[in-house]
Design a protein around this motif. Structure first.
Motif, PDB file in Angstrom:
ATOM      1  N   ASN A  57       0.821  -1.217   0.000  1.00  0.00           N
ATOM      2  CA  ASN A  57       0.000   0.000   0.000  1.00  0.00           C
ATOM      3  C   ASN A  57       0.852   1.263   0.000  1.00  0.00           C
ATOM      4  OD1 ASN A  57      -2.765  -0.574  -0.199  1.00  0.00           O
ATOM      5  ND2 ASN A  57      -2.862  -1.238   1.944  1.00  0.00           N
ATOM      6  N   THR A  81      -2.088   6.283   0.588  1.00  0.00           N
ATOM      7  CA  THR A  81      -2.115   4.828   0.640  1.00  0.00           C
ATOM      8  C   THR A  81      -2.859   4.333  -0.585  1.00  0.00           C
ATOM      9  OG1 THR A  81      -2.936   2.882   1.819  1.00  0.00           O
ATOM     10  CG2 THR A  81      -4.155   4.920   2.139  1.00  0.00           C
ATOM     11  N   GLY A 121      -4.700   1.749  -0.661  1.00  0.00           N
ATOM     12  CA  GLY A 121      -6.006   1.206  -0.275  1.00  0.00           C
ATOM     13  C   GLY A 121      -6.245  -0.237  -0.687  1.00  0.00           C
ATOM     14  N   ARG A 176      -2.260   0.393   6.223  1.00  0.00           N
ATOM     15  CA  ARG A 176      -2.314   1.545   5.319  1.00  0.00           C
ATOM     16  C   ARG A 176      -1.124   2.482   5.523  1.00  0.00           C
ATOM     17  NH1 ARG A 176      -7.743   1.352   3.399  1.00  0.00           N
ATOM     18  NH2 ARG A 176      -8.067  -0.868   3.143  1.00  0.00           N
ATOM     19  N   THR A 180      -7.045   3.983   8.221  1.00  0.00           N
ATOM     20  CA  THR A 180      -6.385   4.825   7.237  1.00  0.00           C
ATOM     21  C   THR A 180      -6.236   6.275   7.680  1.00  0.00           C
ATOM     22  OG1 THR A 180      -7.318   3.428   5.508  1.00  0.00           O
ATOM     23  CG2 THR A 180      -6.464   5.563   4.835  1.00  0.00           C
ATOM     24  N   THR A 185      -2.550   8.287   8.067  1.00  0.00           N
ATOM     25  CA  THR A 185      -2.202   9.206   6.970  1.00  0.00           C
ATOM     26  C   THR A 185      -2.486  10.655   7.342  1.00  0.00           C
ATOM     27  OG1 THR A 185      -4.377   8.945   5.938  1.00  0.00           O
ATOM     28  CG2 THR A 185      -2.642   7.437   5.219  1.00  0.00           C
TER      29      THR A 185
END
Lengths: 447, 447
Positions: free
Chosen positions: A137, A320, A322, B165, B310, B314
């Motif tokens: 990822n 990312t 995903g 992720r 995620t 991130t």
């Protein structure tokens, strides 16, 4: 599997706890040894892009060698009662002995592409979920962005210099992924050492500020690094910086770097000034907050090379890729083969073992063809699609890694493969705007 | 500095090449030994947020111990002619012997806050630019997002489960940063081992798909993990999943997890069904693509805890904190002290040595007060601002690290510190919408 480097730390705890609790329960009820097929794929392309780029495969293979539960790992799991004593014994002997097929690193991918197919017992395959996804990822997110920047840059050299905007080890991986997807160099020294990537860089603003005058800074840099070096000319006044640079270095100066300002206007002014001063061969590098759109906007400007930082290491808006890692087929209690998939919602996946091909028409890609099987039979639709290029290669066979995909040689091969397969893309795939995927994903049944 | 772990790999090449080429040139012209002050700060808060959270400091201190150029590193630099022979000799003996002051990990920051102040010779301080920024930019980006999620979650427990992720080592750092900023647990086992963070997790959809029926899967999980476990009930039909779960586990079931669907509607339906079945104490965990806004939108829903993937790893739209590392003061040729700053453009910085304080009015923060000095004098404005809380602590003194900021103890202290200083924020700082910083940054001259 080849013995791991005795120096290398274990990667086995780079794992979500639930993988071990599932193994714990599966050892207890006997399902741990069921043969399973897990698939790593993306449901969509991040950022509404037209294609994706697989990256990280070679890193995953190397980390798989070090995926062993040693004394330290087992002690932690035992002290914190993560799993039972029986499971600790199983983990102590763990080594992946299954098979991994997948897309070559550098290959393009589309929604549903079976990027990795991991076959083995439930216990040995489920535990690779986190590490496989973490690596693929991240690295693919960087490669996805980097490929677009590389397309936007055309023939102009492109350097990755975003280490400071990525966690320290991600920075090395990002440099590697960007290189595979078409970048030419990196600022990151560890990426140079570990992966054989060319490194670049000369001086920061601190260099100029350290000296009592800009002229002293430039003179020292020329003395140390030679006239071929690149001088950073925007610490104070850019026009004076250029004049000082050429006065100190002469018209043979290798290059100047611009790290701020309205780049099209500044680059044009600097080029005109350099030419006026006779430094017609002195190159201009720009490095200020570039992304693929800013690079494209500079296509008509007199710029010789680009340095890209934040946007490439953070996936240019999609940090990312995903991708997910899903059980798609398994044995049942009787040893029969069952395709499985979550069915409750929008997050469903397509069950069954897969093979994958890129169909081509006179060398141009037309679709991502995925052949789905409910059983064990050989998946060989190539006979029915003679122009289709098979996308799956064997990365690990019964626990033995194909070393050709690892190390600096693996990176060089991935980069060459990416350049080759990108040539197959239809022209519309090269546009930067948001869009549907450039190729349709077509499913067909085997047999 | 305390001796490094003999097992630990060197971190010295996690460095941009230009730092070494600058040292190369500086050793040649004599400026390498000029005393310098570098400052690490953010020009703005990423994502138009109201405050930032410092994270990564303890990791940086540990990696600084391993920042040594050993045989492998020197061989690479020599083979690739990155620097001269003289510079290789300098690097072989390199150990940071200067002083680092900075904000405590977990502390809040604002635009211009001097998060780290590194004092030493030019050569020893310039080479830390990349590793310091890599760690602080990544970890603070995660902490910035995590603090907002923690505010949105209120008293409900919050778990980080985004390892898949994030790149594999970043995942560990992200779990750590989220924990410091208010998360309660992580799925990442290495984060548990390395930093003492509680870990959580029971089963994925693969667990249900592995079994011939959902009931068998639930029964096995209960057998292995006990009735207190959390069952994932959305693999097939959620209503049937809940019914099966309570039939198998009884009304003492610990929890159910929902990983898909329209969460407010689904959570309400699941709660009603559980209550109807008598499972009034069974908790509901939701984990599907949550961010701070989705968490806030669930505040009135019958949800007991959240799992975030995620978006937290991130940085929820801001994957790097965008901090920079700039030379702000140095000695000149005569040994005098000069404040320096880039002046050409919008990317300027504020020269001079700094001290920093948070002014408070009856316990509520009112400003980020930064005292700027052009010289060597002591910066002690606290006498003039008796209510101001000093923000800088000494992290490294003449090369000796304060071990109290390292390891699991450092993480626990940082988490407690964050919780404490967040209490000082005015209420308006807790809103999630885009805004100016909640506190003004006020500069004042020393002396």
């Amino acid at each position: 599997m080849t013995p791991r480097d005795a120096q290398a730390p274990s990667t086995a705890l780079l794992t979500d706890r639930y993988e071990l609790t599932m193994i714990d329960a599966a050892l207890r009820d006997g399902t741990a040894s069921r043969r399973c097929v897990f698939e790593l794929f993306g449901r969509r392309l991040p950022g509404a892009r037209r294609f994706g780029v697989v990256a990280g495969t070679g890193r995953l293979l190397q980390q798989l060698r070090d995926f062993r539960f040693g004394d330290d790992e087992l002690r932690y799991l035992s002290d914190h009662r993560v799993v039972s004593r029986e499971t600790l014994d199983f983990l102590a002997g763990y080594r992946f002995s299954g098979t991994i097929r997948g897309y070559r690193e550098g290959e393009l991918y589309f929604p549903g592409s079976p990027i990795l197919i991991v076959e083995g017992t439930f216990a040995e395959a489920v535990v690779l979920e986190t590490i496989a996804l973490s690596i693929l990822n991240h690295d693919s997110a960087v490669a996805n962005a980097a490929a677009r920047m590389s397309i936007a840059a055309g023939d102009r050299p492109l350097a990755e210099m975003g280490s400071r905007r990525a966690a320290e080890q991600s920075a090395v991986a990002a440099a590697r992924a960007a290189y595979i997807a078409g970048f030419d160099a990196t600022s990151n020294l560890e990426a140079g050492r570990a992966w054989g990537i060319p490194t670049m860089g000369t001086a920061a603003h601190a260099w100029t500020l350290l000296h009592d005058t800009e002229e002293q800074a430039f003179r020292s840099q020329i003395d140390a690094l030679g006239t071929e070096t690149t001088l950073l000319i925007d610490t104070y006044d850019i026009r004076e910086g250029v004049a000082t640079a050429i006065r100190v270095a002469g018209t043979a100066l290798g290059g100047v770097r611009i790290d701020s300002g309205d780049l099209p206007a500044v680059a044009a002014a600097v080029r005109a000034q350099l030419d006026d001063l006779g430094a017609t061969a002195t190159k201009i590098t720009v490095t200020s907050d570039l992304d693929e759109f800013a690079i494209a906007a500079l296509a008509a400007s007199p710029v010789d090379s680009y340095g890209v930082g934040t946007s490439v290491v953070t996936g240019s808006g999609a940090p990312t890729a995903g991708m997910v890692y899903k059980l798609v087929a398994r044995q049942d209690a009787g040893g029969g083969w069952v395709a499985v998939a979550k069915t409750s919602t929008d997050k469903g996946s397509k069950g069954g073992r897969k093979a994958a091909f890129r169909t081509l028409d006179e060398g141009t890609a037309t679709s991502e063809l995925i052949v789905v099987s409910d059983g064990f039979e050989e998946l060989s639709p190539a006979s029915r699609h003679p122009d289709a290029r098979p996308l799956l290669v064997t990365l690990v066979e019964q626990g033995e890694t194909d070393a050709g995909y690892e190390g600096a040689a693996g990176v060089a091969a991935a980069r060459a493969h990416h350049a080759r397969v990108r040539e197959e893309l239809p022209v519309r795939a090269l546009a930067l705007s948001r869009s549907d995927p450039a190729l349709p994903t077509v499913y067909t049944d085997a047999g």
